[in-house]
Write a protein that holds these residues in place. Structure first.
Motif, PDB file in Angstrom:
ATOM      1  N   HIS A 108     -27.432  -7.946  -7.064  1.00  0.00           N
ATOM      2  CA  HIS A 108     -28.632  -8.365  -7.801  1.00  0.00           C
ATOM      3  C   HIS A 108     -29.893  -7.835  -7.121  1.00  0.00           C
ATOM      4  N   ARG A 142     -32.862  -4.946  -8.317  1.00  0.00           N
ATOM      5  CA  ARG A 142     -34.300  -5.231  -8.388  1.00  0.00           C
ATOM      6  C   ARG A 142     -35.098  -4.274  -7.479  1.00  0.00           C
ATOM      7  N   THR A 145     -31.642  -6.064 -17.857  1.00  0.00           N
ATOM      8  CA  THR A 145     -31.929  -6.645 -16.537  1.00  0.00           C
ATOM      9  C   THR A 145     -33.392  -7.043 -16.369  1.00  0.00           C
ATOM     10  N   ALA A 187     -23.775 -10.138 -11.290  1.00  0.00           N
ATOM     11  CA  ALA A 187     -25.194  -9.821 -11.102  1.00  0.00           C
ATOM     12  C   ALA A 187     -25.848  -9.452 -12.427  1.00  0.00           C
ATOM     13  N   SER A 243     -27.003 -12.804 -13.691  1.00  0.00           N
ATOM     14  CA  SER A 243     -28.152 -13.404 -12.984  1.00  0.00           C
ATOM     15  C   SER A 243     -29.426 -12.598 -13.229  1.00  0.00           C
ATOM     16  N   LEU A 244     -29.297 -11.278 -13.369  1.00  0.00           N
ATOM     17  CA  LEU A 244     -30.462 -10.430 -13.661  1.00  0.00           C
ATOM     18  C   LEU A 244     -31.030 -10.739 -15.042  1.00  0.00           C
TER      19      LEU A 244
END
Length: 374
Positions: A40, A44, A192, A226, A229-230
């Motif tokens: 994750h 970013r 994302t 991920a 969660s993104l």
């Protein structure tokens, strides 16, 4: 387990040490050895590579773009006809009651419409399109191409080394580029909240392209954990969780996706399934709304947690539809539905976790600002 489908990158996932799980009928990587948190944060900060080949890719063809677009507008409340060539738009299939059958992306490629639908819905979506559009518009599932996503602030620099055309693309532009002899269909989009690209590549060239991208120091393979969660931090809906057949666009916070020309008083008002209900809710406002929630403390509030207006007594007023820990936020985050009267940012509610009601504050979405290239 033996009946699970495999994407063209399946062997590469195993080689990279992925932990595989069943997802939408496919054997998919949920995480790699680095772990969900590291994947994750790397996306970013730099760039992550996702295998999204389980998604449905479909080509709609007909006499001309006007014919295709006019037909497709009978299924979606979006402006398809005025979409510029080599541009993409977010869309929704609605049912006769205005509920959301699926969310999707569609792109004007001049002589055809390229549509990408969710993996779990693709068979139903393809059948839905065939029943409504054929024979005037031919619906052709694309079965010989993989789909990969390169997401993160370094995505442009990485992909530009292989396809220089991407440096001139804006958010939601689409283009065709040859990479190592393979014709790739590229869109500047993703799931994302970061800048990035989705690349449709012939399946026999997919692994070579993935390896070239992964060879870059800034790129790490990213699994479904991920990815979830993104998209949650980005405030993006997951079909079957945050939106479904019982959800109308306005209450889902997706009114922005319905262009003025398809709304009440527009040049092509309505004409899609459930238009009366969808347009009425746009005009009058929904009784409930999808909101962001920040649980206080460190305990995540996950899907299914009931929400209450008071710490004690009272009936549930809402429910969480997506929730978990937000690595970028550094705290639990969630989305859910609450009555419109309780949807203002700063409203304090209570989620019932293991028999205890814990506070959660309504927060404006997204939790992490989008990094799209406008």
């Amino acid at each position: 387990m033996t009946d699970l489908l495999k994407t063209p990158l399946h062997a590469l996932h195993l080689e990279l040490g992925a932990r595989m799980v069943p997802f939408a009928g496919y054997d998919m990587p949920v995480q790699y050895p680095a772990g969900i948190m590291a994947e994750h944060q790397h996306t970013r900060a730099k760039a992550g590579l996702f295998d999204v080949s389980h998604m449905g890719q479909v080509i709609l063809s007909g006499e001309n773009y006007e014919t295709i677009a006019t037909a497709f507008e009978t299924l979606v409340p979006m402006d398809v006809l005025d979409l510029e060539e080599n541009r993409q738009r977010y869309g929704l299939f609605t049912d006769p009651d205005g509920g959301i059958l699926d969310d999707l992306m569609f792109a004007n490629r001049g002589d055809h419409l390229f549509v990408v639908v969710n993996a779990a819905c693709k068979d139903d979506d393809i059948a839905h399109m065939k029943a409504a559009l054929e024979p005037d518009v031919k619906v052709t599932p694309v079965t010989d191409r993989a789909l990969i996503a390169l997401q993160g602030p370094a995505a442009e620099a990485v992909l530009a080394e292989l396809a220089p055309v991407v440096t001139g693309m804006r958010f939601m532009d689409v283009a065709t580029a040859e990479i190592d002899g393979a014709e790739c269909w590229i869109s500047r989009s993703g799931y994302t909240g970061e800048d990035g690209f989705e690349i449709s590549v012939p399946e026999d060239a997919a692994e070579a392209l993935a390896r070239r991208l992964l060879a870059h120091d800034d790129v790490m393979p990213i699994g479904l954990g991920a990815r979830d969660s993104l998209r949650l931090e980005a405030g993006l809906c997951l079909y079957g969780h945050d939106i479904d057949g019982g959800t109308l666009p306005a209450e889902a916070g997706l009114a922005w996706a319905i262009q003025k020309v398809r709304r009440t008083g527009g040049a092509r008002e309505g004409g899609f399934p459930g238009a009366e209900a969808v347009l009425a809710q746009l005009a009058d406002g929904p009784e409930r709304r999808r909101v962001g929630l920040r649980p206080e403390g460190r305990a995540p509030m996950r899907e299914g947690v009931e929400l209450f207006e008071k710490e004690e007594n009272g009936k549930p007023v809402g429910r969480i539809t997506s929730g978990g820990f937000g690595p970028t936020v550094g705290a639990p985050v969630a989305m859910g539905y609450v009555p419109a009267a309780l949807a203002a940012p700063g409203t304090r509610l209570f989620g019932e976790v293991r028999g205890k009601r814990l506070p959660a504050v309504v927060e404006k979405l997204p939790f992490v600002a989008a990094g799209f290239k406008r």
